[in-house]
Scaffold this active site. Structure first.
Site, PDB file in Angstrom:
ATOM      1  N   ALA A   1       0.869  -1.178   0.000  1.00  0.00           N
ATOM      2  CA  ALA A   1       0.000   0.000   0.000  1.00  0.00           C
ATOM      3  C   ALA A   1       0.904   1.225   0.000  1.00  0.00           C
ATOM      4  O   ALA A   1       2.055   1.163   0.452  1.00  0.00           O
ATOM      5  CB  ALA A   1      -0.871  -0.018   1.249  1.00  0.00           C
TER       6      ALA A   1
ATOM      7  N   GLY B   1       0.639  -5.029   0.849  1.00  0.00           N
ATOM      8  CA  GLY B   1      -0.587  -5.052   0.038  1.00  0.00           C
ATOM      9  C   GLY B   1      -0.384  -5.726  -1.310  1.00  0.00           C
ATOM     10  O   GLY B   1      -1.345  -6.227  -1.900  1.00  0.00           O
TER      11      GLY B   1
ATOM     12  N   GLU C   1      -0.754  -9.309  -0.634  1.00  0.00           N
ATOM     13  CA  GLU C   1      -2.191  -9.511  -0.380  1.00  0.00           C
ATOM     14  C   GLU C   1      -2.996  -9.520  -1.680  1.00  0.00           C
ATOM     15  O   GLU C   1      -3.940 -10.302  -1.839  1.00  0.00           O
ATOM     16  CB  GLU C   1      -2.718  -8.408   0.557  1.00  0.00           C
ATOM     17  CG  GLU C   1      -2.120  -8.502   1.955  1.00  0.00           C
ATOM     18  CD  GLU C   1      -2.604  -7.386   2.862  1.00  0.00           C
ATOM     19  OE1 GLU C   1      -2.138  -6.240   2.702  1.00  0.00           O
ATOM     20  OE2 GLU C   1      -3.465  -7.650   3.714  1.00  0.00           O
TER      21      GLU C   1
ATOM     22  N   GLU D   1       4.732  -5.420   7.102  1.00  0.00           N
ATOM     23  CA  GLU D   1       4.017  -4.340   7.801  1.00  0.00           C
ATOM     24  C   GLU D   1       4.556  -4.064   9.197  1.00  0.00           C
ATOM     25  O   GLU D   1       4.572  -2.916   9.641  1.00  0.00           O
ATOM     26  CB  GLU D   1       2.511  -4.666   7.883  1.00  0.00           C
ATOM     27  CG  GLU D   1       1.749  -4.458   6.594  1.00  0.00           C
ATOM     28  CD  GLU D   1       1.778  -5.656   5.654  1.00  0.00           C
ATOM     29  OE1 GLU D   1       2.567  -6.585   5.889  1.00  0.00           O
ATOM     30  OE2 GLU D   1       1.003  -5.658   4.683  1.00  0.00           O
TER      31      GLU D   1
HETATM   32  N1  CO8 Z   1       4.596   3.098  -0.632  1.00  0.00           N
HETATM   33  C1  CO8 Z   1       4.982   4.252  -1.161  1.00  0.00           C
HETATM   34  N2  CO8 Z   1       6.121   4.405  -1.889  1.00  0.00           N
HETATM   35  C2  CO8 Z   1       6.875   3.301  -2.055  1.00  0.00           C
HETATM   36  C3  CO8 Z   1       6.517   2.051  -1.523  1.00  0.00           C
HETATM   37  C4  CO8 Z   1       5.306   1.966  -0.784  1.00  0.00           C
HETATM   38  N3  CO8 Z   1       4.862   0.826  -0.276  1.00  0.00           N
HETATM   39  N4  CO8 Z   1       7.480   1.146  -1.863  1.00  0.00           N
HETATM   40  C5  CO8 Z   1       8.399   1.827  -2.579  1.00  0.00           C
HETATM   41  N5  CO8 Z   1       8.038   3.115  -2.709  1.00  0.00           N
HETATM   42  C6  CO8 Z   1       8.745   4.180  -3.412  1.00  0.00           C
HETATM   43  C7  CO8 Z   1       9.972   4.633  -2.635  1.00  0.00           C
HETATM   44  O1  CO8 Z   1       9.616   5.562  -1.635  1.00  0.00           O
HETATM   45  C8  CO8 Z   1      10.816   5.241  -3.739  1.00  0.00           C
HETATM   46  O2  CO8 Z   1      10.321   6.519  -4.035  1.00  0.00           O
HETATM   47  P1  CO8 Z   1      11.357   7.752  -4.305  1.00  0.00           P
HETATM   48  O3  CO8 Z   1      12.126   7.330  -5.523  1.00  0.00           O
HETATM   49  O4  CO8 Z   1      10.443   8.901  -4.541  1.00  0.00           O
HETATM   50  O5  CO8 Z   1      12.204   7.840  -3.098  1.00  0.00           O
HETATM   51  C9  CO8 Z   1      10.500   4.346  -4.939  1.00  0.00           C
HETATM   52  O6  CO8 Z   1       9.274   3.694  -4.629  1.00  0.00           O
HETATM   53  C10 CO8 Z   1      11.539   3.286  -5.186  1.00  0.00           C
HETATM   54  O7  CO8 Z   1      11.726   2.570  -3.980  1.00  0.00           O
HETATM   55  P2  CO8 Z   1      13.166   2.332  -3.309  1.00  0.00           P
HETATM   56  O8  CO8 Z   1      14.105   3.457  -3.653  1.00  0.00           O
HETATM   57  O9  CO8 Z   1      12.953   2.070  -1.861  1.00  0.00           O
HETATM   58  O10 CO8 Z   1      13.616   1.021  -4.099  1.00  0.00           O
HETATM   59  P3  CO8 Z   1      14.645  -0.095  -3.596  1.00  0.00           P
HETATM   60  O11 CO8 Z   1      14.895  -0.943  -4.792  1.00  0.00           O
HETATM   61  O12 CO8 Z   1      15.806   0.540  -2.913  1.00  0.00           O
HETATM   62  O13 CO8 Z   1      13.838  -0.927  -2.481  1.00  0.00           O
HETATM   63  C11 CO8 Z   1      11.927  -2.101  -1.599  1.00  0.00           C
HETATM   64  C12 CO8 Z   1      12.742  -1.709  -2.851  1.00  0.00           C
HETATM   65  C13 CO8 Z   1      12.748  -3.063  -0.719  1.00  0.00           C
HETATM   66  C14 CO8 Z   1      10.659  -2.790  -2.083  1.00  0.00           C
HETATM   67  C15 CO8 Z   1      11.575  -0.831  -0.792  1.00  0.00           C
HETATM   68  O14 CO8 Z   1      11.026   0.132  -1.676  1.00  0.00           O
HETATM   69  C16 CO8 Z   1      10.591  -1.047   0.307  1.00  0.00           C
HETATM   70  O15 CO8 Z   1      10.947  -1.575   1.343  1.00  0.00           O
HETATM   71  N6  CO8 Z   1       9.305  -0.640   0.108  1.00  0.00           N
HETATM   72  C17 CO8 Z   1       8.285  -0.717   1.097  1.00  0.00           C
HETATM   73  C18 CO8 Z   1       7.768  -2.138   1.225  1.00  0.00           C
HETATM   74  C19 CO8 Z   1       6.717  -2.210   2.309  1.00  0.00           C
HETATM   75  O16 CO8 Z   1       6.973  -1.939   3.466  1.00  0.00           O
HETATM   76  N7  CO8 Z   1       5.491  -2.589   1.918  1.00  0.00           N
HETATM   77  C20 CO8 Z   1       4.393  -2.699   2.805  1.00  0.00           C
HETATM   78  C21 CO8 Z   1       3.653  -1.407   2.841  1.00  0.00           C
HETATM   79  S1  CO8 Z   1       2.380  -1.408   4.048  1.00  0.00           S
HETATM   80  C22 CO8 Z   1       1.126  -2.300   3.345  1.00  0.00           C
HETATM   81  O17 CO8 Z   1       1.214  -2.780   2.234  1.00  0.00           O
HETATM   82  C23 CO8 Z   1      -0.081  -2.468   4.191  1.00  0.00           C
HETATM   83  C24 CO8 Z   1      -1.197  -3.116   3.409  1.00  0.00           C
HETATM   84  C25 CO8 Z   1      -2.499  -2.982   4.133  1.00  0.00           C
HETATM   85  C26 CO8 Z   1      -3.074  -1.602   4.008  1.00  0.00           C
HETATM   86  C27 CO8 Z   1      -4.480  -1.572   4.499  1.00  0.00           C
HETATM   87  C28 CO8 Z   1      -5.129  -0.240   4.312  1.00  0.00           C
HETATM   88  C29 CO8 Z   1      -4.928   0.656   5.458  1.00  0.00           C
END
Ligand code: CO8
Length: 253
Positions: free
Chosen positions: A63, A108, A111, A131
């Site tokens: 998400a 997400g 999911e 998460e």
């Molecule tokens: N949300 C928003 N932006 C994101 C997300 C995300 N989940 N994942 C990546 N991005 C963005 C980064 O911020 C970055 O943006 P910018 O270039 O502007 O800085 C861009 O995408 C590229 O990402 P990275 O530079 O971090 O890329 P890497 O190759 O270095 O890393 C990863 C890749 C390991 C996937 C890393 O991006 C990461 O850890 N992402 C987050 C993963 C995560 O924690 N996902 C779970 C999110 S919470 C969730 O899904 C809850 C679901 C339930 C919600 C229910 C409703 C309330």
């Protein structure tokens, strides 16, 4: 509706739906849910099967964290319920839905993959429910789907440790059904889609329906639902298929 994030393309009854917001690793924002909800409610009749994939190095990295960070408790719950409703629509579509997982399927994104009927993964795919790293829990019914799909121990291991696993490990746990080389992901997924399309169309529809229905019921009641659908195929598509077998020819559905 003009879609910005979703790129649907239909060939021979198969819709390949690409989630395209690669600058944010296809993170799911409100616009995604608006578009997905609209698409699911306006699927053209010609679409007999759907394949969901992501553009770039991610399937979906979760998400959109930037949209969630400032939400109140009530807003968080409402956001979760709204997303759950869209994922449930995917799960309850009368056509098969396959996830072709090309890269990160996190939070997400994992999911979403689990809301599909099954998952084909590239060797580049990574799965996880990270998460708890953010102090939250899965909110698109991942706690429920994951424990049903891969068992309580595997699900709690992934959700409590936030461990990210490879496609091969996901295969071992039963989270994905097949792992293929990245360049073969779409070819292999489309081959599987074609295989399904060659089977009895009502039978494939009913098998999905009754498996999903049965998971929410007790065994005996669910088995009765199976028997009712089993019976409904006699003097119907079932007769066509069984007669073709006995006459050593391919059925024409
Ligand atoms: N949300 C928003 N932006 C994101 C997300 C995300 N989940 N994942 C990546 N991005 C963005 C980064 O911020 C970055 O943006 P910018 O270039 O502007 O800085 C861009 O995408 C590229 O990402 P990275 O530079 O971090 O890329 P890497 O190759 O270095 O890393 C990863 C890749 C390991 C996937 C890393 O991006 C990461 O850890 N992402 C987050 C993963 C995560 O924690 N996902 C779970 C999110 S919470 C969730 O899904 C809850 C679901 C339930 C919600 C229910 C409703 C309330």
């Amino acid at each position: 509706m003009e879609y910005q994030i979703l790129h649907p393309s239909v060939t021979d009854g198969v819709m390949v739906l690409t989630i395209s917001r690669p600058q944010a690793l296809n993170a799911l924002n409100s616009l995604f849910f608006t578009e997905m909800d609209h698409l699911l409610s306006h699927l053209p009749q010609e679409v007999k099967i759907m394949v969901i994939t992501g553009e770039g190095k991610a399937f979906v990295a979760g998400a959109d964290i930037s949209e969630m960070v400032d939400k109140s408790q009530a807003e968080g719950e409402a956001f979760s319920l709204a997303g759950q409703a869209v994922f449930r629509k995917i799960e309850q579509l009368s056509i098969p839905v396959i996830a072709a997982v090309n890269g990160y399927a996190l939070g997400g994104g994992c999911e979403l993959a689990m809301a599909c009927d099954f998952r084909i993964a590239s060797t580049l795919a990574t799965f996880g429910q990270p998460e708890v790293n953010l102090g939250i829990i899965p909110g698109y019914a991942g706690t429920q789907r994951m424990s049903r799909l891969i068992g309580k121990g595997n699900a709690l291991y992934l959700m409590m440790t936030a461990t990210m696993i490879s496609a091969d490990e996901a295969l071992r746990m039963g989270l994905v059904q097949k792992v293929v080389a990245p360049e073969l992901l779409m070819e292999e997924t489309l081959k599987i889609a074609k295989t399904i399309l060659s089977k009895g169309p009502t039978a494939t529809k009913l098998v999905k329906e009754v498996v999903n229905l049965g998971l929410a019921m007790d065994f005996d009641a669910a088995s009765k639902q199976e028997a009712q659908r089993f019976g409904s195929l006699f003097k119907n598509e079932g007769e066509v298929g069984m007669r073709a077998f006995l006459e050593k020819r391919k059925p024409t559905w």
